[in-house]
Design a protein around this motif. Sequence first.
Motif, PDB file in Angstrom:
ATOM      1  N   TYR A 200       0.834  -1.202   0.000  1.00 29.74           N
ATOM      2  CA  TYR A 200       0.000   0.000   0.000  1.00 29.74           C
ATOM      3  C   TYR A 200       0.871   1.254   0.000  1.00 29.74           C
ATOM      4  N   ASP A 201       1.865   1.292   0.865  1.00 30.14           N
ATOM      5  CA  ASP A 201       2.741   2.457   0.932  1.00 30.14           C
ATOM      6  C   ASP A 201       3.484   2.656  -0.378  1.00 30.14           C
ATOM      7  N   ARG A 202       3.855   1.557  -1.020  1.00 30.05           N
ATOM      8  CA  ARG A 202       4.570   1.670  -2.295  1.00 30.05           C
ATOM      9  C   ARG A 202       3.670   2.255  -3.386  1.00 30.05           C
ATOM     10  N   VAL A 203       2.424   1.777  -3.445  1.00 21.77           N
ATOM     11  CA  VAL A 203       1.490   2.297  -4.446  1.00 21.77           C
ATOM     12  C   VAL A 203       1.207   3.776  -4.185  1.00 21.77           C
ATOM     13  N   VAL A 204       0.999   4.130  -2.936  1.00 22.06           N
ATOM     14  CA  VAL A 204       0.741   5.531  -2.595  1.00 22.06           C
ATOM     15  C   VAL A 204       1.945   6.396  -2.960  1.00 22.06           C
ATOM     16  N   ASP A 205       3.152   5.879  -2.772  1.00 23.32           N
ATOM     17  CA  ASP A 205       4.349   6.631  -3.141  1.00 23.32           C
ATOM     18  C   ASP A 205       4.412   6.875  -4.649  1.00 23.32           C
ATOM     19  N   LEU A 206       4.012   5.887  -5.439  1.00 23.14           N
ATOM     20  CA  LEU A 206       3.961   6.083  -6.890  1.00 23.14           C
ATOM     21  C   LEU A 206       2.927   7.141  -7.267  1.00 23.14           C
ATOM     22  N   LEU A 207       1.780   7.122  -6.604  1.00 23.46           N
ATOM     23  CA  LEU A 207       0.758   8.135  -6.865  1.00 23.46           C
ATOM     24  C   LEU A 207       1.267   9.530  -6.487  1.00 23.46           C
ATOM     25  N   ARG A 208       1.951   9.612  -5.365  1.00 25.95           N
ATOM     26  CA  ARG A 208       2.504  10.903  -4.931  1.00 25.95           C
ATOM     27  C   ARG A 208       3.523  11.412  -5.958  1.00 25.95           C
ATOM     28  N   ASP A 209       4.341  10.506  -6.468  1.00 29.67           N
ATOM     29  CA  ASP A 209       5.326  10.896  -7.469  1.00 29.67           C
ATOM     30  C   ASP A 209       4.645  11.420  -8.736  1.00 29.67           C
ATOM     31  N   SER A 210       3.558  10.735  -9.160  1.00 31.18           N
ATOM     32  CA  SER A 210       2.839  11.187 -10.356  1.00 31.18           C
ATOM     33  C   SER A 210       2.219  12.565 -10.134  1.00 31.18           C
ATOM     34  N   ARG A 211       1.644  12.768  -8.966  1.00 28.93           N
ATOM     35  CA  ARG A 211       1.017  14.067  -8.698  1.00 28.93           C
ATOM     36  C   ARG A 211       2.066  15.174  -8.661  1.00 28.93           C
ATOM     37  N   GLN A 212       3.183  14.907  -8.028  1.00 27.22           N
ATOM     38  CA  GLN A 212       4.241  15.910  -7.960  1.00 27.22           C
ATOM     39  C   GLN A 212       4.817  16.223  -9.338  1.00 27.22           C
ATOM     40  N   ALA A 213       4.810  15.217 -10.234  1.00 30.71           N
ATOM     41  CA  ALA A 213       5.324  15.417 -11.596  1.00 30.71           C
ATOM     42  C   ALA A 213       4.300  16.105 -12.494  1.00 30.71           C
ATOM     43  N   GLY A 214       3.084  16.306 -11.990  1.00 32.69           N
ATOM     44  CA  GLY A 214       2.067  16.985 -12.779  1.00 32.69           C
ATOM     45  C   GLY A 214       1.362  16.109 -13.784  1.00 32.69           C
ATOM     46  N   HIS A 215       1.380  14.795 -13.584  1.00 33.12           N
ATOM     47  CA  HIS A 215       0.679  13.907 -14.506  1.00 33.12           C
ATOM     48  C   HIS A 215      -0.830  14.107 -14.406  1.00 33.12           C
ATOM     49  N   ASP A 216      -1.510  13.833 -15.497  1.00 28.41           N
ATOM     50  CA  ASP A 216      -2.970  13.994 -15.567  1.00 28.41           C
ATOM     51  C   ASP A 216      -3.642  12.729 -15.047  1.00 28.41           C
ATOM     52  N   LEU A 217      -4.284  12.810 -13.887  1.00 30.54           N
ATOM     53  CA  LEU A 217      -5.013  11.674 -13.317  1.00 30.54           C
ATOM     54  C   LEU A 217      -6.469  11.773 -13.776  1.00 30.54           C
ATOM     55  N   LEU A 218      -6.890  10.826 -14.611  1.00 31.90           N
ATOM     56  CA  LEU A 218      -8.254  10.864 -15.152  1.00 31.90           C
ATOM     57  C   LEU A 218      -9.286  10.596 -14.078  1.00 31.90           C
ATOM     58  N   LEU A 219      -8.976   9.705 -13.178  1.00 31.07           N
ATOM     59  CA  LEU A 219      -9.817   9.446 -12.009  1.00 31.07           C
ATOM     60  C   LEU A 219      -8.945   8.820 -10.955  1.00 31.07           C
ATOM     61  N   GLY A 220      -9.462   8.770  -9.739  1.00 31.03           N
ATOM     62  CA  GLY A 220      -8.692   8.189  -8.652  1.00 31.03           C
ATOM     63  C   GLY A 220      -7.740   9.183  -8.041  1.00 31.03           C
ATOM     64  N   GLY A 221      -6.618   8.663  -7.555  1.00 31.06           N
ATOM     65  CA  GLY A 221      -5.647   9.503  -6.878  1.00 31.06           C
ATOM     66  C   GLY A 221      -5.344   8.959  -5.506  1.00 31.06           C
ATOM     67  N   PHE A 222      -5.295   9.837  -4.522  1.00 31.92           N
ATOM     68  CA  PHE A 222      -4.880   9.414  -3.183  1.00 31.92           C
ATOM     69  C   PHE A 222      -6.021   8.750  -2.413  1.00 31.92           C
ATOM     70  N   PRO A 223      -5.684   7.750  -1.578  1.00 33.47           N
ATOM     71  CA  PRO A 223      -6.709   7.124  -0.738  1.00 33.47           C
ATOM     72  C   PRO A 223      -7.252   8.093   0.304  1.00 33.47           C
ATOM     73  N   ALA A 224      -8.459   7.793   0.767  1.00 36.74           N
ATOM     74  CA  ALA A 224      -9.032   8.553   1.881  1.00 36.74           C
ATOM     75  C   ALA A 224      -8.330   8.178   3.179  1.00 36.74           C
ATOM     76  N   ASP A 225      -8.365   9.082   4.143  1.00 34.05           N
ATOM     77  CA  ASP A 225      -7.793   8.786   5.458  1.00 34.05           C
ATOM     78  C   ASP A 225      -8.632   7.717   6.153  1.00 34.05           C
ATOM     79  N   GLY A 226      -7.973   6.956   7.004  1.00 27.00           N
ATOM     80  CA  GLY A 226      -8.688   5.936   7.763  1.00 27.00           C
ATOM     81  C   GLY A 226      -7.953   4.621   7.719  1.00 27.00           C
ATOM     82  N   PRO A 227      -8.428   3.641   8.481  1.00 28.77           N
ATOM     83  CA  PRO A 227      -7.769   2.337   8.498  1.00 28.77           C
ATOM     84  C   PRO A 227      -8.004   1.578   7.201  1.00 28.77           C
ATOM     85  N   GLY A 228      -7.154   0.605   6.957  1.00 34.98           N
ATOM     86  CA  GLY A 228      -7.293  -0.229   5.771  1.00 34.98           C
ATOM     87  C   GLY A 228      -6.451   0.268   4.614  1.00 34.98           C
TER      88      GLY A 228
END
Length: 479
Positions: free
Chosen positions: A333-361
Amino acid sequence: MNAIPETESTGFTLTLTIGGAAVAAPATCPVVNPIDESVVAHAPSCSDEQLDQAVSAARNALPAWSATPFDMRRKLLSAVADAVETRVGPLARLLTAEQGKPLADAAGEIRGFCWWLRETAALTLPETVNEDSPDRLSITRHVPVGVVGAIVPWNYPIGNAAFKIGPALLAGCTVVWKPSPFTPLTSLKVGELLRGVLPPGVLNVVSGEDGLGPRLTSHPGIDMISYTGSTPTGRRVMAGAAPRLKRVTLELGGNDPAIVFPDVDVDDVAAKLFWGAFANSGQVCLAIKRLYIHRDVHEPLKRALAAYAASVTVGDGTEPGVRLGPVQNRRQYDRVVDLLRDSRQAGHDLLLGGFPADGPGYLVPLTLVDNPPDDARIVREEQFGPVLPLLRFDDVEDAVARANAGEYGLGASVWSADAEAAASVGRRLRAGTVWINEVQHLSPHVTFGGHKQSGLGTEGGQEGLLDYTLPQTITIRRR
């Protein structure tokens, strides 16, 4: 989360299977439900002495098992499938609790285990007559490699086990099966079910934390390691096996490309491509992880994929209507979130999705990244999660070159209304399995394995069976 049955709740006792008997471990480790991070149960943590006992049990059982007639081994493999099939419901509920996939998919995985074993039992070991002359008779046959350490990953804990257990047992080997520390529960239960089905010591099941895998790999009583998992860990497995020249079969990482021609029916292929990428929440070694779309259909196909993804419910696998579950463990999970963070910081166009909501799981929203550059991490690295880059191309030569880039070569697919043209492109892709107008189709009768850094050896088919044997040539001088 819906409660699992009392017999499979946090109160039930799990034991190792060693020499056909239940063995309690001196310590346990918690197994976490990835939907809410609650503890499902505490799995036994195999000690060094108990690993020695499991390997010794397998070695002691080897002479009689390897001498068991081939047809009898076939029948016992089918009997294993029969025993597991009687418990599909409870096993599926336990698998969902520890792995996170929806109940229907978990039940399908258990049934798939049974089907794979039965179909594997239909395979044969060849004998080759090299010479049959007045001077001599020379025959090459195949004998069991010995005791196999089967190391199984967390994405398909039971399905992947069938790829190893089936051919190993059919070939006449005995097995020490080690599931992932993230998903040991269902495997331990299967071991319990099979104690009266197979002769003692033929199949042993041990669980433990990260240190158990290296101990099994380097154990002097193990003759072969069959491992499925990441490429970096595969390299360590190979290094651990090297001092004693153990045989290894390694099914490792993949960053599988799919190439979509401009002549496809967008409405027809969108759902197929979606599930090719996002089945099991993207946690499939053979999932589409780079989608190369011809410029002429890039816009309509990305819209169709986004619309389809928006219709798929992601959540608790025990809830009705949920089609995809969470990422299985905190590390991934942390690895996938890190890839998403990298894409957002690079300015990639996210068609849908993105970062998970806060909370357990470990729920991660389905995410499409539109046309990131080829040197982006989301393109170069294997995501192994519900994130897919959509990459535009103009020229087929360019698509082939980009698809072949990188260290992996596990699977690939090509999609076109012209199957022959697609197959011509597919033959140029550097991957162990290339599908045309489908993806992830596997069969016990078909060999698959990785090119480049995606592995060594094969699984499935007669070649996969032969990986659990050694050739032996008998030459008889007649005069």
